[in-house]
Design an enzyme around this catalytic site. Structure first.
Site, PDB file in Angstrom:
ATOM      1  N   ASN A   1      41.431  49.205  30.213  1.00 27.54           N
ATOM      2  CA  ASN A   1      41.314  47.856  30.670  1.00 27.54           C
ATOM      3  C   ASN A   1      39.939  47.655  31.185  1.00 27.54           C
ATOM      4  O   ASN A   1      39.266  48.173  32.322  1.00 27.54           O
ATOM      5  CB  ASN A   1      42.252  47.532  31.908  1.00 27.54           C
ATOM      6  CG  ASN A   1      41.986  46.100  32.533  1.00 27.54           C
ATOM      7  OD1 ASN A   1      41.038  45.368  32.302  1.00 27.54           O
ATOM      8  ND2 ASN A   1      42.953  45.737  33.351  1.00 27.54           N
TER       9      ASN A   1
ATOM     10  N   ARG B   1      43.201  46.017  26.840  1.00 27.55           N
ATOM     11  CA  ARG B   1      43.752  44.776  27.524  1.00 27.55           C
ATOM     12  C   ARG B   1      42.580  43.776  27.187  1.00 27.55           C
ATOM     13  O   ARG B   1      41.251  43.956  27.320  1.00 27.55           O
ATOM     14  CB  ARG B   1      43.735  44.786  28.737  1.00 27.55           C
ATOM     15  CG  ARG B   1      43.967  43.640  29.491  1.00 27.55           C
ATOM     16  CD  ARG B   1      43.994  43.795  31.202  1.00 27.55           C
ATOM     17  NE  ARG B   1      44.425  42.335  31.354  1.00 27.55           N
ATOM     18  CZ  ARG B   1      43.864  41.938  32.661  1.00 27.55           C
ATOM     19  NH1 ARG B   1      43.216  42.697  33.514  1.00 27.55           N
ATOM     20  NH2 ARG B   1      43.959  40.589  32.971  1.00 27.55           N
TER      21      ARG B   1
ATOM     22  N   HIS C   1      48.202  36.409  32.480  1.00 29.80           N
ATOM     23  CA  HIS C   1      49.183  37.437  32.893  1.00 29.80           C
ATOM     24  C   HIS C   1      50.126  37.423  31.989  1.00 29.80           C
ATOM     25  O   HIS C   1      51.376  37.806  32.228  1.00 29.80           O
ATOM     26  CB  HIS C   1      49.743  36.800  34.170  1.00 29.80           C
ATOM     27  CG  HIS C   1      48.801  36.683  35.455  1.00 29.80           C
ATOM     28  ND1 HIS C   1      48.804  35.948  36.200  1.00 29.80           N
ATOM     29  CD2 HIS C   1      47.868  37.909  35.783  1.00 29.80           C
ATOM     30  CE1 HIS C   1      48.010  36.127  37.342  1.00 29.80           C
ATOM     31  NE2 HIS C   1      47.187  37.416  36.801  1.00 29.80           N
TER      32      HIS C   1
ATOM     33  N   ARG D   1      40.842  31.886  44.513  1.00 30.53           N
ATOM     34  CA  ARG D   1      40.648  30.739  43.656  1.00 30.53           C
ATOM     35  C   ARG D   1      41.494  29.541  44.209  1.00 30.53           C
ATOM     36  O   ARG D   1      42.491  29.844  44.784  1.00 30.53           O
ATOM     37  CB  ARG D   1      41.000  31.237  42.277  1.00 30.53           C
ATOM     38  CG  ARG D   1      40.207  32.096  41.527  1.00 30.53           C
ATOM     39  CD  ARG D   1      40.949  32.787  40.343  1.00 30.53           C
ATOM     40  NE  ARG D   1      41.143  34.175  40.365  1.00 30.53           N
ATOM     41  CZ  ARG D   1      41.811  34.724  39.392  1.00 30.53           C
ATOM     42  NH1 ARG D   1      42.585  34.137  38.658  1.00 30.53           N
ATOM     43  NH2 ARG D   1      41.629  36.211  39.427  1.00 30.53           N
TER      44      ARG D   1
ATOM     45  N   ASP E   1      43.442  38.909  51.205  1.00 30.34           N
ATOM     46  CA  ASP E   1      44.708  39.969  51.070  1.00 30.34           C
ATOM     47  C   ASP E   1      45.779  39.545  51.943  1.00 30.34           C
ATOM     48  O   ASP E   1      45.642  39.315  53.291  1.00 30.34           O
ATOM     49  CB  ASP E   1      44.168  41.239  51.604  1.00 30.34           C
ATOM     50  CG  ASP E   1      45.232  42.365  51.194  1.00 30.34           C
ATOM     51  OD1 ASP E   1      46.501  42.357  51.695  1.00 30.34           O
ATOM     52  OD2 ASP E   1      44.804  43.240  50.485  1.00 30.34           O
TER      53      ASP E   1
ATOM     54  N   GLU F   1      52.068  45.899  33.145  1.00 25.99           N
ATOM     55  CA  GLU F   1      51.273  45.626  32.053  1.00 25.99           C
ATOM     56  C   GLU F   1      50.811  46.758  31.137  1.00 25.99           C
ATOM     57  O   GLU F   1      50.700  46.609  29.897  1.00 25.99           O
ATOM     58  CB  GLU F   1      50.032  44.626  32.659  1.00 25.99           C
ATOM     59  CG  GLU F   1      50.488  43.437  33.289  1.00 25.99           C
ATOM     60  CD  GLU F   1      49.541  42.851  34.094  1.00 25.99           C
ATOM     61  OE1 GLU F   1      49.376  43.375  35.134  1.00 25.99           O
ATOM     62  OE2 GLU F   1      48.926  41.776  33.987  1.00 25.99           O
TER      63      GLU F   1
HETATM   64  P1  ADP Z   1      45.605  41.769  41.050  1.00 21.19           P
HETATM   65  O1  ADP Z   1      46.022  42.696  39.973  1.00 21.19           O
HETATM   66  O2  ADP Z   1      45.570  40.127  40.738  1.00 21.19           O
HETATM   67  O3  ADP Z   1      44.249  42.111  41.515  1.00 21.19           O
HETATM   68  P2  ADP Z   1      47.832  42.713  42.684  1.00 21.19           P
HETATM   69  O4  ADP Z   1      49.019  42.319  41.870  1.00 21.19           O
HETATM   70  O5  ADP Z   1      47.409  44.129  42.695  1.00 21.19           O
HETATM   71  O6  ADP Z   1      46.624  41.796  42.351  1.00 21.19           O
HETATM   72  O7  ADP Z   1      48.203  42.376  44.003  1.00 21.19           O
HETATM   73  C1  ADP Z   1      47.113  42.426  45.070  1.00 21.19           C
HETATM   74  C2  ADP Z   1      47.405  41.768  46.336  1.00 21.19           C
HETATM   75  O8  ADP Z   1      48.877  42.011  46.589  1.00 21.19           O
HETATM   76  C3  ADP Z   1      47.035  42.382  47.431  1.00 21.19           C
HETATM   77  O9  ADP Z   1      45.740  41.419  47.681  1.00 21.19           O
HETATM   78  C4  ADP Z   1      47.675  42.052  48.692  1.00 21.19           C
HETATM   79  O10 ADP Z   1      47.495  40.980  49.161  1.00 21.19           O
HETATM   80  C5  ADP Z   1      49.087  42.010  47.891  1.00 21.19           C
HETATM   81  N1  ADP Z   1      50.021  43.214  48.279  1.00 21.19           N
HETATM   82  C6  ADP Z   1      49.863  44.443  48.124  1.00 21.19           C
HETATM   83  N2  ADP Z   1      50.660  45.226  48.848  1.00 21.19           N
HETATM   84  C7  ADP Z   1      51.283  44.274  49.768  1.00 21.19           C
HETATM   85  C8  ADP Z   1      52.121  44.517  50.565  1.00 21.19           C
HETATM   86  N3  ADP Z   1      52.838  45.851  50.909  1.00 21.19           N
HETATM   87  N4  ADP Z   1      52.534  43.477  51.453  1.00 21.19           N
HETATM   88  C9  ADP Z   1      52.033  42.432  51.282  1.00 21.19           C
HETATM   89  N5  ADP Z   1      51.176  42.132  50.310  1.00 21.19           N
HETATM   90  C10 ADP Z   1      50.634  43.132  49.490  1.00 21.19           C
END
Ligand code: ADP
Length: 398
Positions: A7, A90, A179, A240, A282, A384
């Site tokens: 990726n 990817r 996605h 976003r 986050d 994925e």
């Molecule tokens: P991407 O692949 O789009 O970067 P992810 O699917 O890895 O994102 O998701 C990342 C987000 O998931 C983080 O920004 C966080 O907000 C949320 N996240 C991860 N672990 C937890 C958790 N234990 N509780 C709440 N939110 C979480």
């Protein structure tokens, strides 16, 4: 046989080596800051993490280091590069040219190049990853797996925007969706879990992470999805904006005296949860801030859940009913409060959550609806990389 999944981002590269005999991840890692000072590789295998700091000027040097690390006598997991049967890449945007994964040929690379316009930030990086692998392992078959491919089954009523049709004819401006590998994986897995055939089910698939999208999957095929020409449309996300009134762009450019590039960055990087809350993109930070009484953090979370709920309702209507709602990705798999907030009030649709059980589910495949819920609510960790590895093994005839 083993498949290497790549990726490639503009200055990063993530990889997984997967043994297709048992679909186990043998090693995985990532490289940051390619082409910048301080680039390093983090490699995980056999329960241990190795960090290698080395200046990598381009993707070719990065891939070279990945291969050296995978075959290293100490931290490596294979004895020679020949054990890698194929490489799966990817690719973010497949436009309307790729409705499924394909074996990469010179012609395919040309087609991917012609799509750069549609994803100027992502596709060039993906192509660099492909070129680097081709240079370093010229005889290994490669496969491209597109984020947009699963959504190519959408009908025109879902993908044509309400703007002059010529924009579609001239420049292919339309909804593509992203996605796709994730929505495809979790919707197929959902059917397995429920003991049904995909053709029998209407599923609303909620991929909620830093980037978030929802897909209406009717009979195993995508009918509609929230992301559009680019991954900014639909839900408000980490940074976003999601759906907005297009007129506010001109309005705010005038008020803040912004250029179009500054506006682009404003909507992509400073909006969404971060912009509303002023705290963070986050969800863990947002929950902590909301609990501590930060009203804007709470508002951001409430807006997110409200929008997820709205799309679930919209897609239930579009499909003529819903059998299952799936939650996946970082937030969907882990954040029980967001899941609960997104389905509360959907009892009228027949979706009843088991709130006590839901609270205990973090990153584990679980049906979190009540036994008598007509609509099943299911948490499914996405994968994925496995989708890419499976398609790669199949197309490379491993
Ligand atoms: P991407 O692949 O789009 O970067 P992810 O699917 O890895 O994102 O998701 C990342 C987000 O998931 C983080 O920004 C966080 O907000 C949320 N996240 C991860 N672990 C937890 C958790 N234990 N509780 C709440 N939110 C979480």
């Amino acid at each position: 046989m083993k498949v290497l999944v790549i990726n490639a981002g503009s200055s990063s590269l993530k990889y997984q080596l997967i043994d297709m005999e048992n679909e186990a991840v043998i090693a995985k890692g990532g490289i940051d800051r390619i082409g910048l000072e301080g680039s390093k590789l983090k490699h995980k295998a056999n329960g241990e993490e190795t960090v290698i700091e080395k200046d990598m000027h381009n993707h070719e040097e990065a891939i070279q280091l990945v291969l050296e690390t995978l075959t290293d006598a100490k931290v490596g997991v294979i004895s020679s590069m020949d054990e890698i049967g194929a490489v799966g890449h990817r690719v973010v945007h497949g436009g309307d040219k790729f409705a499924c994964s394909v074996k990469i040929t010179d012609e395919v690379i040309e087609m991917m190049e012609s799509l750069i316009d549609l994803a100027p930030l992502h596709n060039p990086a993906n192509l660099q990853g492909i070129a680097a692998c081709k240079a370093v392992m010229p005889n290994t078959p490669m496969v491209g797996v597109f984020d947009t491919a699963f959504h190519q089954t959408m009908p025109a009523i879902s993908y044509i925007y309400g703007i002059p049709y010529e924009a579609y004819e001239d420049f292919k401006v339309r909804r593509y969706g992203f996605h796709g590998s994730s929505h495809r994986f979790v919707s197929a897995r959902c059917a397995e879990i429920l003991g049904k055939k995909p053709e029998e089910l209407n599923i609303v698939s909620c991929h909620l992470g830093n980037g978030s999208s929802i897909a209406a999957v009717k009979g195993g095929k995508c009918l509609d999805t929230t992301m559009g020409l680019t991954p900014i449309e639909g839900l408000p996300m980490g940074t976003r904006c999601g759906n907005i009134d297009p007129a506010l762009i001109r309005f705010l450019m005038n008020k803040y005296n912004m250029t179009i590039d500054e506006m682009d960055s404003y909507l992509n990087k400073k909006s969404g949860m971060l912009g509303i809350s002023g705290v963070s993109s986050d969800f863990r930070d947002l929950s902590a801030a909301a609990e501590a009484g930060n009203k804007r953090a709470q508002l951001a979370l409430d807006i997110f859940c409200y929008n997820v709920k709205k799309f679930i309702g919209a897609y239930a209507a579009a499909m003529g009913g819903v059998d299952a709602i799936v939650f996946t990705a970082g937030v969907g798999e882990n954040d029980d409060v967001v899941r609960a907030g997104s389905v509360t009030g959907l009892e009228f649709l027949g979706a009843k959550m088991n709130y006590e059980l839901n609270k205990t589910v973090h990153g584990k495949e679980t049906i979190v609806s009540t036994d008598d819920s007509a609509v099943k609510i299911v948490v499914i960790p996405t994968n994925e990389e496995l989708v890419i590895a499976r398609d790669t093994a199949e197309l490379a005839n491993l």
